[in-house]
Enzyme design. Structure first.
Site, mmCIF file in Angstrom:
data_model
loop_
_atom_site.group_PDB
_atom_site.id
_atom_site.type_symbol
_atom_site.label_atom_id
_atom_site.label_comp_id
_atom_site.label_asym_id
_atom_site.label_seq_id
_atom_site.Cartn_x
_atom_site.Cartn_y
_atom_site.Cartn_z
ATOM 1 N N TYR A 105 -121.130 23.299 -74.771
ATOM 2 C CA TYR A 105 -120.513 22.337 -75.685
ATOM 3 C C TYR A 105 -119.946 21.125 -74.963
ATOM 4 O O TYR A 105 -119.384 21.252 -73.885
ATOM 5 C CB TYR A 105 -119.352 22.996 -76.446
ATOM 6 C CG TYR A 105 -119.730 23.344 -77.854
ATOM 7 C CD1 TYR A 105 -119.747 22.364 -78.836
ATOM 8 C CD2 TYR A 105 -120.104 24.631 -78.209
ATOM 9 C CE1 TYR A 105 -120.121 22.663 -80.127
ATOM 10 C CE2 TYR A 105 -120.483 24.939 -79.504
ATOM 11 C CZ TYR A 105 -120.485 23.955 -80.457
ATOM 12 O OH TYR A 105 -120.856 24.249 -81.731
ATOM 13 N N ASP A 152 -111.164 27.700 -74.086
ATOM 14 C CA ASP A 152 -111.775 26.727 -73.172
ATOM 15 C C ASP A 152 -110.783 26.068 -72.219
ATOM 16 O O ASP A 152 -111.176 25.577 -71.168
ATOM 17 C CB ASP A 152 -112.524 25.646 -73.972
ATOM 18 C CG ASP A 152 -113.847 26.172 -74.516
ATOM 19 O OD1 ASP A 152 -114.293 27.246 -74.066
ATOM 20 O OD2 ASP A 152 -114.434 25.505 -75.392
HETATM 21 CU CU CU Z 1 -119.656 24.786 -82.944
#
Ligand code: CU
Ligand code: NAG
Ligand code: NAG
Ligand code: NAG
Ligand code: NAG
Length: 678
Positions: free
Chosen positions: A411, A323
């Site tokens: 996320y 990420d």
């Molecule tokens: Cu997760």
């Protein structure tokens, strides 16, 4: 009354030395570690575009080039001197080549421009991701695939996924992403509605589709039950709680000067990097016993977040995300909402970043900084053993928090750095947002007789198992940069005398790590106390001054070491590594992470087995989550947190929190108009 006077005196003594260094910071204009300003981004963009006027240039990563540590420290010791030269580094892509450009921001000149021809690429820009995600809608085979499924094309949205590397000798020049699509049609929770079985492959440099697969059709999970917006949710609801208010009638107790923050005994600097997110620098603490300011951490930041999924289907096996290195964790920062993301007493800080075309983009409320008074106890004791005497002493814990949130696709990561008056620094990460789920034909657990790589969370919805590994770069400089790393192993000792009432005890066997190999620690097999010390500075009792790492997470990877994602993510093989400080070793996954081959990671640097004793060292700590989703993670995850503490260990001569003065009493009758408390 007699008690109040020494109290005030003490307070004065306590604050006086803190105010003086603050004023000297205020006298200078710019801190050498301040992130790039809007006008600096403009200088960089115009220098680069002017030298290549006819070409489309993609600005993948633009950041302050780190001044040498020595130059920062000598400026800090005497802020009236000239700060180190301000330079910027830009990684750009044009004509299918990656260029690393170094810029002198004061002279407004390019110092160097070199083409990088090794493996891997810099992070994607948002513009590229949007452009790639828009391509399928005009790709006839994709349009036909949606039609075959009876889907309305205008309700289909797509997202870009990094492709990783699986040992293939792919043409180095090809920057590729996979595009996966979702169906809105009555929901905004797109990640809960994947159009499974269809994968589009895009060449980002050409910005065109180079591959299309439609393998199978499974039902799209229902829109019902996926809503999470407050305004759209339907009753019944739990009744609301009574109102609460956080008031600081005298304002917060911290001061922000540019990007420098002073609070209680702490001074530090906060900045944003497109890749790392928040960077905490030059954290130092005022030692009231020694009457001096002492260095603790030169720099701390999240170097990488590795998120491999455990699904071997063709549409999923490659989902092994980095990420920071692929998506730009800092680039994914989102504006914080007052009262919701941060408490009422928070102060917000804005930042700038470079858009894909290099133009500065302002983001409001990137950071919030607030004093946390969460009802915890800093220390206490009740003493009832002394006849006819009852001693009750207790102090409330008040700490300072710096927060940033990054929404990396589905996320959301809540990143907190917390400072305590005890000298502890606590780093915490909260995971929330949306799962990445796979659509499937199943509607009940009892139907499933094959490996589906995760539990059934809702009808046709598999929550795919995955990991989150967060690797922190922690450059502690305890009272200066010559530090060592101590491993104290806790060992059981058997009593030699069979007739003695006790059979065993445990003791501590301490070892100084000489080289990098001695400092690779995997938690879970043995119990260690890990301390970074300054071997040249000791307490009056003779103990080396230090800071201990107290991990909350001891999770290790479960993938085979020879699995390609794990080769690229080999920095997660150990929970702790220590390397000698090296200005170019910042990114645990390597400088060019997208499609990397794992040849430039913390694990490969550590193979040099350099000496780390009594040297400027960096500790790397990886915390992890093995995420087995459950139904409560649907349709949106409640926050799941972990973190670590850096705790003074023989750093102070004795407990520093005895010197903490409790805050003023706030008389709420003054706030009767605005308070909910009457
Ligand atoms: Cu997760
Ligand atoms: C640059 O990009 C724009 C938008 O994608 C495009 O219209 C234009 O033709 C490109 N110019 C060059 C020189 O490639
Ligand atoms: C610093 O790190 C870079 C990248 O790993 C490496 O090439 C260089 O040799 C290192 N320098 C020293 C002095 O170790
Ligand atoms: C709070 O303020 C009110 C009004 O000024 C005063 O009457 C009261 O005594 C104060 N209470 C405390 C605890 O100081
Ligand atoms: C609260 O009110 C009292 C009485 O009006 C005043 O003396 C005091 O300064 C006020 N305190 C604050 C914090 O405003």
């Amino acid at each position: 009354m007699s008690k109040e006077i020494p109290n005030k005196m003490e307070k004065l003594l306590f604050f006086l030395p803190l105010i003086i260094p603050l004023l000297s910071v205020a006298a200078t204009c710019r801190h050498p570690l301040d992130p790039l300003s809007s006008s600096e981004f403009e200088i960089i963009r115009s220098l680069i575009t002017n030298s290549n006027p006819s070409t489309n240039i993609t600005f993948q990563y633009v950041a302050l080039a780190d001044p040498t540590k020595q130059s920062v420290l000598s400026w800090l010791a005497n802020p009236k001197t000239r700060p180190p030269p301000r330079r910027a580094t830009a990684t750009i892509r044009f004509n299918k080549a990656t260029h690393e450009i170094l810029i002198d921001l004061e002279k407004k000149t390019m110092i160097s421009n070199r083409v990088y021809s090794g493996t891997g690429y810099a992070p994607f820009t948002f513009e590229e991701q949007f452009a790639a995600a828009a391509l399928p809608a005009s790709h006839p085979p994709f349009v036909a695939a949606m039609k075959k499924r009876g889907l309305k094309l205008e309700e289909v949205v797509c997202a870009c996924f990094s492709v990783g590397w699986f040992g293939e000798k792919r043409k180095v020049e090809q920057r590729i992403v996979k595009v996966q699509c979702y169906y809105l049609d009555g929901s905004v929770n797109l990640y809960m509605r994947p159009v499974e079985g269809v994968t589009v492959t895009v060449d980002l440099d050409e910005m065109k589709i180079i591959g299309f697969r439609d393998r199978y059709v499974v039902p799209i999970p229902k829109a019902g039950g996926t809503e999470y917006r407050e305004s759209m949710l339907k009753p019944p609801f739990l009744p609301p709680l009574n109102g609460m208010k956080m008031v600081q009638p005298d304002g917060p107790s911290f001061q922000i000067n540019g990007h420098s923050v002073s609070w209680a005994n702490w001074n530090f600097h906060v900045s944003l990097d497109e890749r790392a997110g928040p960077i905490i620098s030059l954290a130092s603490i005022y030692d009231i016993q020694k009457q001096k300011r002492r260095q603790v951490m030169y720099r701390g930041f999240i170097s990488e977040l590795f998120v491999p999924y455990m699904d071997l289907n063709e549409e999923w096996y490659y989902r092994t995300f980095f990420d920071a290195g692929e998506y730009g964790f800092g680039q994914c920062a989102v504006p914080l909402q007052p009262l919701r993301d941060c408490p009422e007493n928070a102060v917000f800080m804005d930042t700038y970043m470079a858009a894909g075309d290099g133009r500065p983009m302002k983001m409001s409320n990137t950071f919030c900084i607030f004093e946390r008074h969460g009802g915890d106890i800093m220390w206490r004791h009740t003493e009832g053993t002394i006849p006819n005497t009852l001693i009750r002493e207790t102090r409330a814990e008040i700490s300072l928090v710096v927060r940033m949130v990054a929404a990396v696709g589905n996320y959301d990561y809540i990143v907190d750095w917390e400072f305590k008056q005890s000298g502890s620094i606590i780093a915490n990460v909260g995971l929330t947002g949306l799962l990445e789920v796979r659509a499937s034909k199943y509607t009940h657990k009892d139907q499933i007789k094959e490996e589906v790589y995760g539990p059934l969370l809702a009808e046709n919805t598999i929550g795919v198992r995955h990991d989150h590994f967060l690797t922190y770069h922690l450059d502690l400089d305890i009272d200066g940069d010559a530090n060592s790393f101590l491993k104290s192993n806790l060992r059981t000792i058997r009593s030699q005398d069979p007739d003695y009432p006790r059979r065993s005890y445990w003791t501590v066997v301490t070892e100084t790590a000489k080289t990098e190999a001695d400092a690779r620690i995997k938690f879970g097999f043995q119990q260690d106390e890990l301390v970074v010390v300054n071997p040249n500075q000791r307490t009056r009792m003779g103990n080396p001054v230090g800071y201990r790492l107290i991990p909350k997470s001891t999770t290790s990877p479960l993938l085979s070491a020879d699995d390609y994602p794990q080769i690229r993510g080999a920095f997660s093989n150990y929970n702790v590594w220590v390397t000698p400080y090296n200005r170019s070793e910042k990114w645990a996954s390597g400088l060019y992470t997208d499609q990397s081959h794992g040849d430039d990671t913390l694990a490969t640097w550590s193979l040099r087995d350099r000496e780390i004793e009594d040297k400027d060292i960096v500790m790397w700590y990886t915390m992890g989550f093995h995420h087995v989703p459950c139904q409560e993670d649907f349709p949106l995850m409640p926050t799941l947190s972990s973190g670590f503490e850096l705790r003074p260990t023989n750093f102070f001569e004795s407990n520093p929190v005895l010197k903490v003065t409790p805050p003023h009493i706030v008389n709420l009758t003054n706030f009767s108009q605005t308070s909910n408390h009457n």
